[in-house]
Design an enzyme around this catalytic site. Sequence first.
Site, PDB file in Angstrom:
ATOM      1  N   CYS A 171      32.322  44.067  12.923  1.00  0.00           N
ATOM      2  CA  CYS A 171      33.214  43.451  13.919  1.00  0.00           C
ATOM      3  C   CYS A 171      33.040  41.937  13.957  1.00  0.00           C
ATOM      4  CB  CYS A 171      32.985  44.061  15.290  1.00  0.00           C
ATOM      5  SG  CYS A 171      31.266  44.021  15.807  1.00  0.00           S
TER       6      CYS A 171
ATOM      7  N   GLU B 198      32.560  47.018  23.335  1.00  0.00           N
ATOM      8  CA  GLU B 198      32.349  46.115  22.201  1.00  0.00           C
ATOM      9  C   GLU B 198      33.450  46.429  21.200  1.00  0.00           C
ATOM     10  OE1 GLU B 198      29.827  43.887  21.481  1.00  0.00           O
ATOM     11  OE2 GLU B 198      28.887  44.128  23.441  1.00  0.00           O
TER      12      GLU B 198
END
Length: 477
Positions: free
Chosen positions: A281, A247
């Site tokens: 993010c 990720e």
Amino acid sequence: MSNATSYELFINGMWRAGGDGATLPVINPATEKVFASVASATTSDLDEALASAERSRKAWSSRPAKDRGGILVAAARILATKMGDAAKDLSREQGKTIAEATGEYARAVETLEWNGTHAEGLSAPIPLGSNRMIVPEPLGVVAAFTPWNYPAVLIARKLAPALAAGCPVILKGAEETPSAAVRIVEALRQAGIPDGLVNLVFGVPVQISRHLLSSPIVKVLTFTGSTAVGKQLAKLAANNLQRCILELGGHSPVIVCEDADLAKAVPAISEYKFECAGQSCNAPSRILVARRIYEEFLVRMTETARNIKIGPPDDLATEMGPMANARRIEAMQRLIQDAVDRGARIETGGSRLDQPGFYWPPTILTRVPKDAKALHEEPFGPILTVAPFDTIEEAIEEANATEFGLAAYLFTGAANAQQKLINGLCAGAVSVNYLKGVSADAPYGGVKQSGYGYEGGEQGVRSFQILKMVNGLGSFG
Ligand code: NAD
């Protein structure tokens, strides 16, 4: 387990110091002062973690999945009772507000609970016609590396599905924000996880990852962090062909079409963007606005950003706390200077607040040239660029013009524009008319340089399973 000023390792069911007694400092980003320390693991600590994880593997994988799930649900309930103190600790070491830290713990609790509740169903054989089936089996020992921005929920998103699937975990918590890892592991211990099943280490990241991934005991690597580090880890994992779930970064566009309701869109973008001082993010970072409403949007967005109350994260009136560390301040300076040198305009913000603490105000940049770093490097901070577009096709092209592909957002009520954008945007997740991040029940993952593999939902558990195909049940030959 640890006291308020020194966080320990958890190896083979015991809280303890590192083998050589070494520690690392923990800094309060609101004051820049050291207020705690965290134990640093030696190579022999890591070997002990590997051996104890491997020892616990068989018993855990053969335990009924319902029992495994029950422990996760019990841990969720224990963690829920500690949320008040846990949020204060997290806020002090990360810089996010108490409200943000509390919200994050609520999501961590929900994640433990969701995976606990679904452990049995997702471990059950899946029939395929009359004489074939898929038998899910745990893949084996997991090395999980987690970052400092959302240390509670990101740990839960790795630990809970791995344990539900039947895998032991060696977790490296973030050294800058150790309390969440300690709290979650302690909740699991109190809920009754067997010794050795979950080991928690801290230390020098590059040494820990190199050592753990060089071991054939480790079968899965799961990492959340930057693209650069993700690539290094994937290379290390290639030697043992460890499965990777990565990720990585994002640089998410928001497309605001002519018909967008700005009274809703602007506060929604602002709230989501400036949560955790933009260090997320999937935070929006590039806003593309239909030219006809561009000026109005910019005025509203700038006003909203300027009015955000910045202050100490433990002050209940604060809406945005400091950034987590000095590296982020340097990154903000570098990205903004580069953009301005190339001709960009600062609409609000633009420089560090002149006070102790890593405080950077919400910053809006316009007229940013296409080659500016701010449009290509993940900002991971409270910087937004705003630019006009003329056609949906142009907006899609601009939105896709980065290496990243994590999240994208759009505001329009027009069904055909929605469909064009959903189809055209290259992102792992697209949200329409609101901003939404990860949730416990749905898969989340990036494309392009934002990584591969999924966390969350059924796919999050499958990431830690072998799907064994069994053919010809009940037949001879
Ligand atoms: P970084 O890339 O050095 O570290 C990111 C995280 O990875 C940290 O928690 C760190 O401890 C860990 N890490 C670093 N090297 C490692 C290694 N060799 N093995 C295992 N773990 C390792 O950068 P940073 O300065 O901490 O953060 C800056 C950048 O990281 C940001 O710009 C952002 O792109 C990215 N980041 C992304 C997320 C996310 O949620 N995807 C979270 C944190 C950081």
